[in-house]
Every structure is written in structure tokens, then in C-alpha cells.
Scaffold this motif. Sequence first.
Motif, PDB file in Angstrom:
ATOM      1  N   UNK A 153       0.769  -1.149   0.056  1.00 23.12           N
ATOM      2  CA  UNK A 153       0.102  -0.022  -0.095  1.00 23.12           C
ATOM      3  C   UNK A 153       0.982   1.323  -0.034  1.00 23.12           C
ATOM      4  N   UNK A 154       1.997   1.095   0.540  1.00 22.47           N
ATOM      5  CA  UNK A 154       2.691   2.467   0.604  1.00 22.47           C
ATOM      6  C   UNK A 154       3.476   2.782  -0.346  1.00 22.47           C
ATOM      7  N   UNK A 155       3.961   1.561  -0.946  1.00 24.61           N
ATOM      8  CA  UNK A 155       4.517   1.858  -2.432  1.00 24.61           C
ATOM      9  C   UNK A 155       3.585   2.027  -3.556  1.00 24.61           C
ATOM     10  N   UNK A 156       2.501   1.473  -3.599  1.00 27.04           N
ATOM     11  CA  UNK A 156       1.355   2.189  -4.238  1.00 27.04           C
ATOM     12  C   UNK A 156       1.219   3.630  -4.282  1.00 27.04           C
ATOM     13  N   UNK A 157       1.192   4.070  -2.849  1.00 28.09           N
ATOM     14  CA  UNK A 157       0.958   5.366  -2.602  1.00 28.09           C
ATOM     15  C   UNK A 157       1.951   6.419  -3.527  1.00 28.09           C
ATOM     16  N   UNK A 158       3.153   5.869  -3.124  1.00 31.18           N
ATOM     17  CA  UNK A 158       4.481   6.618  -3.589  1.00 31.18           C
ATOM     18  C   UNK A 158       4.565   6.454  -5.100  1.00 31.18           C
ATOM     19  N   UNK A 159       4.231   5.441  -5.567  1.00 31.24           N
ATOM     20  CA  UNK A 159       4.284   5.184  -7.097  1.00 31.24           C
ATOM     21  C   UNK A 159       3.156   6.217  -7.801  1.00 31.24           C
ATOM     22  N   UNK A 160       1.956   6.451  -7.026  1.00 28.47           N
ATOM     23  CA  UNK A 160       0.945   7.312  -7.673  1.00 28.47           C
ATOM     24  C   UNK A 160       1.580   8.664  -7.189  1.00 28.47           C
ATOM     25  N   UNK A 161       2.114   9.237  -6.277  1.00 25.20           N
ATOM     26  CA  UNK A 161       2.747  10.385  -6.168  1.00 25.20           C
ATOM     27  C   UNK A 161       3.766  10.640  -7.148  1.00 25.20           C
ATOM     28  N   UNK A 162       4.654   9.816  -7.395  1.00 21.69           N
ATOM     29  CA  UNK A 162       5.862  10.030  -8.328  1.00 21.69           C
ATOM     30  C   UNK A 162       5.052  10.103  -9.721  1.00 21.69           C
ATOM     31  N   UNK A 163       4.193   9.123 -10.151  1.00 24.54           N
ATOM     32  CA  UNK A 163       3.410   9.416 -11.563  1.00 24.54           C
ATOM     33  C   UNK A 163       2.793  10.713 -11.470  1.00 24.54           C
ATOM     34  N   UNK A 164       2.274  11.173 -10.433  1.00 26.54           N
ATOM     35  CA  UNK A 164       1.485  12.434 -10.490  1.00 26.54           C
ATOM     36  C   UNK A 164       2.378  13.547 -10.566  1.00 26.54           C
ATOM     37  N   UNK A 165       3.589  13.580  -9.961  1.00 24.12           N
ATOM     38  CA  UNK A 165       4.700  14.419 -10.049  1.00 24.12           C
ATOM     39  C   UNK A 165       5.412  14.386 -11.547  1.00 24.12           C
ATOM     40  N   UNK A 166       5.422  13.368 -12.006  1.00 19.74           N
ATOM     41  CA  UNK A 166       6.061  13.044 -13.418  1.00 19.74           C
ATOM     42  C   UNK A 166       5.133  13.839 -14.397  1.00 19.74           C
ATOM     43  N   UNK A 167       3.896  13.636 -14.256  1.00 18.60           N
ATOM     44  CA  UNK A 167       3.060  14.365 -15.066  1.00 18.60           C
ATOM     45  C   UNK A 167       3.055  15.927 -14.896  1.00 18.60           C
ATOM     46  N   UNK A 168       3.214  16.193 -13.712  1.00 20.92           N
ATOM     47  CA  UNK A 168       3.089  17.741 -13.417  1.00 20.92           C
ATOM     48  C   UNK A 168       4.486  18.289 -14.140  1.00 20.92           C
ATOM     49  N   UNK A 169       5.590  17.666 -13.944  1.00 17.49           N
ATOM     50  CA  UNK A 169       6.794  18.152 -14.757  1.00 17.49           C
ATOM     51  C   UNK A 169       6.647  18.144 -16.085  1.00 17.49           C
ATOM     52  N   UNK A 170       5.875  17.481 -16.691  1.00 12.02           N
ATOM     53  CA  UNK A 170       5.557  17.590 -18.095  1.00 12.02           C
ATOM     54  C   UNK A 170       4.972  19.194 -18.312  1.00 12.02           C
ATOM     55  N   UNK A 171       4.262  19.678 -17.385  1.00  3.84           N
ATOM     56  CA  UNK A 171       3.546  21.055 -17.557  1.00  3.84           C
ATOM     57  C   UNK A 171       4.326  21.921 -16.944  1.00  3.84           C
ATOM     58  N   UNK A 172       5.762  21.960 -16.430  1.00  7.57           N
ATOM     59  CA  UNK A 172       6.469  22.637 -15.822  1.00  7.57           C
ATOM     60  C   UNK A 172       7.518  23.127 -16.541  1.00  7.57           C
ATOM     61  N   UNK A 173       7.904  24.219 -16.695  1.00  5.98           N
ATOM     62  CA  UNK A 173       8.996  24.922 -17.542  1.00  5.98           C
ATOM     63  C   UNK A 173      10.143  24.460 -17.016  1.00  5.98           C
ATOM     64  N   UNK A 174      10.749  23.385 -17.456  1.00  5.20           N
ATOM     65  CA  UNK A 174      12.089  23.118 -17.042  1.00  5.20           C
ATOM     66  C   UNK A 174      13.545  22.893 -18.184  1.00  5.20           C
ATOM     67  N   UNK A 175      13.212  23.311 -19.141  1.00  4.58           N
ATOM     68  CA  UNK A 175      14.092  23.164 -20.278  1.00  4.58           C
ATOM     69  C   UNK A 175      14.647  24.712 -20.660  1.00  4.58           C
ATOM     70  N   UNK A 176      15.718  24.745 -21.360  1.00  5.64           N
ATOM     71  CA  UNK A 176      16.209  26.173 -21.818  1.00  5.64           C
ATOM     72  C   UNK A 176      15.055  26.527 -22.957  1.00  5.64           C
ATOM     73  N   UNK A 177      14.823  27.716 -23.223  1.00  4.21           N
ATOM     74  CA  UNK A 177      13.672  28.216 -23.955  1.00  4.21           C
ATOM     75  C   UNK A 177      14.342  28.554 -25.716  1.00  4.21           C
ATOM     76  N   UNK A 178      15.571  28.340 -25.552  1.00  3.10           N
ATOM     77  CA  UNK A 178      16.105  28.244 -26.987  1.00  3.10           C
ATOM     78  C   UNK A 178      17.005  27.310 -27.450  1.00  3.10           C
ATOM     79  N   UNK A 179      16.998  26.926 -28.635  1.00  3.86           N
ATOM     80  CA  UNK A 179      17.653  25.725 -29.184  1.00  3.86           C
ATOM     81  C   UNK A 179      19.217  25.731 -28.953  1.00  3.86           C
ATOM     82  N   UNK A 180      19.843  26.920 -28.692  1.00  2.00           N
ATOM     83  CA  UNK A 180      21.238  27.198 -28.286  1.00  2.00           C
ATOM     84  C   UNK A 180      21.454  28.203 -27.353  1.00  2.00           C
TER      85      UNK A 180
END
Length: 302
Positions: A153-180
Motif C-alpha cells: 500500500x505504501x509503495x503504491x501510494x509513493x508510485x501514484x505520487x511519483x506518477x502525478x509529479x512526473x505528469x506535473x513536470x511535463x507541464x512545468x517549465x524546466x528546459x532552456x527556451x532556445x535551441x542554443x
Amino acid sequence: MVLPNKPEKVRSIYLPFVLIVIFFCLMGVNFYFLCRYPLRIAEIFRLEQEIINCKQIIARQEKELKMIDPAIRSTHEVGEMINVHNRLAMELENKYNEVRNISSRTRVSRGSSYRPFQLPQYKLSSADSELTKLYILNSNLDFLDEELSKTSAQLQDLYSRFSAYDRELDYTPTIYPLVQKGYITSYYGYRRDPVTGRVGAFHEGIDIAVRAGTPVRATADGTVVRASSYGTYGLFIEIKHGSYGYRTRYAHNSKILVREGQQVKKGDIIALVGSTGKSTGPHLHYEVLYNGKPVNPRNYLP
């Protein structure tokens, strides 16, 4: 009466009625046992087969009972493996909290609920019966089953939070805005206006000087909410990044490559660097907003 084969005197013998009755009773008993004998033989044969089967079962059970000691040791090994996994989960939990603290700039109060556990210790000797050892084995298995349920149950909860955070990272600006890479010519915060020279103007983003025509990238997944000329920003793009509170802005472009309402992925090319609007030269003006308020974009650059 006794009748001879040749002419002689006929003899007679008197048999009491009781004796005759006893005789026929004895004959009936003998006949009963004579008829029952084959049935008894079949029953004996069946019982002998059952005895053989029971002996085989007993031999198999004795062989299995000899495995109780190794099985008890195995339960302790499984317990150690669960502890190893719990420690790993605790490290992942701490790393998750650390990353969340860095990304949100807030302290996460959730503590780790993982804990080491130990099976009940028994001092077994050769004098202990197999039933005693079997009871200990069953107790260990019940304990492990309960602990595995909690850990799962604890690992499932941790996995769910990691999955949710991984999804949140997709919508979080984390890369450089230019190709160079370019170089930052103006930082977030109060500064002297480069055009008017006015002191104390607040700069809500950063300016990155780079060659004109350099591709501009979306720094997170989202939806384009504005892609047009916008006052002093020149050719301007604003992207809303899901329901996580982030928006990013890209200004002074020479060309816009997306349209309003378009879905974009992190890293998609959305524009080309230019010097439109209020600008002193080719550069990208880049802003990050969180819950409608400007924040320092440098905190989101790799």
C-alpha cells in the motif's frame, strides 16, 4: 431309522429334537461365516491399501516437516528483503520530498512512514516438536503477509505520487527556451530601462541575447493562449501549462510558428528570435508566471 443295503434288521436311532435344532443352528452359523469370508477378505485388502496410502502420506509429511527449519530461516530472509525494499522506498520518499521542496520552494511536511521491522525471535532447539516449529512458521508467514500488505500500500501510494509529479513536470517549465545557449543581458527584477533609461523599472522576465532567427522552444506542455503582436512585446506568445498554475511568455520574436488554441509539447519550436516591439536588438524576452504572478525564470532554467 437306518436301512441296510441287504436284508437285515432295520435299526432305529432316536435323536432328541433339541440336538437336531442345535445341529441345524451350527450348520447355519457355518454357512453364514462361509458366505461372509470373501467379503472379509475384500475388506481386509481394502484396509491394507489404505494403510499403504497412509504410510505414503506420513512419509511425505515427515519429509515436508524436515523442511520446516529451512522454511523458518527463509521467512527471516524475506523479512530482511522487505526491510531493504522499505529502506529504498524511504530514500525515494526523501528524494521526492527534496525535489518537491526545490521545485516549489516550500517545505513539505509529509514525513516518511516506512519503518524497519523484525520477525518475532524464537530460540528453537532439537527438543522442540515439529508441531511447535510449524506453529512458528505459520506465525511468521502471517506476520509477513500483514507487513507485505502494508508495504504494498505504501509503495503504491509513493508510485501514484511519483506518477502525478512526473505528469506535473511535463507541464512545468524546466528546459532552456532556445535551441542554443545565449547570454543573459537583463535579469529579473528592478533595473534601468534600456530604452528610456528610467531607473527602478521592474523587469518581469529575463532577456537572452542570441542571433536573430534562432528557434524558440516551448519550455513545457501546454496550450497557446496568445500568438500575435502585443504592444511593446512585439510578436508575442503566451502558453498556459495545464492546471498547475504555470504560464510562460516569449516576446520580441521575428516570426510566430504556432496559433492560438494549439497544443504544444515541451521542446516544440514555437517562434524565431527577433527584435520586434520595444527592443534594442535581437533577443528573447522570457517570462514565467505562477498562479498569475511573475517569478524569476532563472529558477526554472537547467
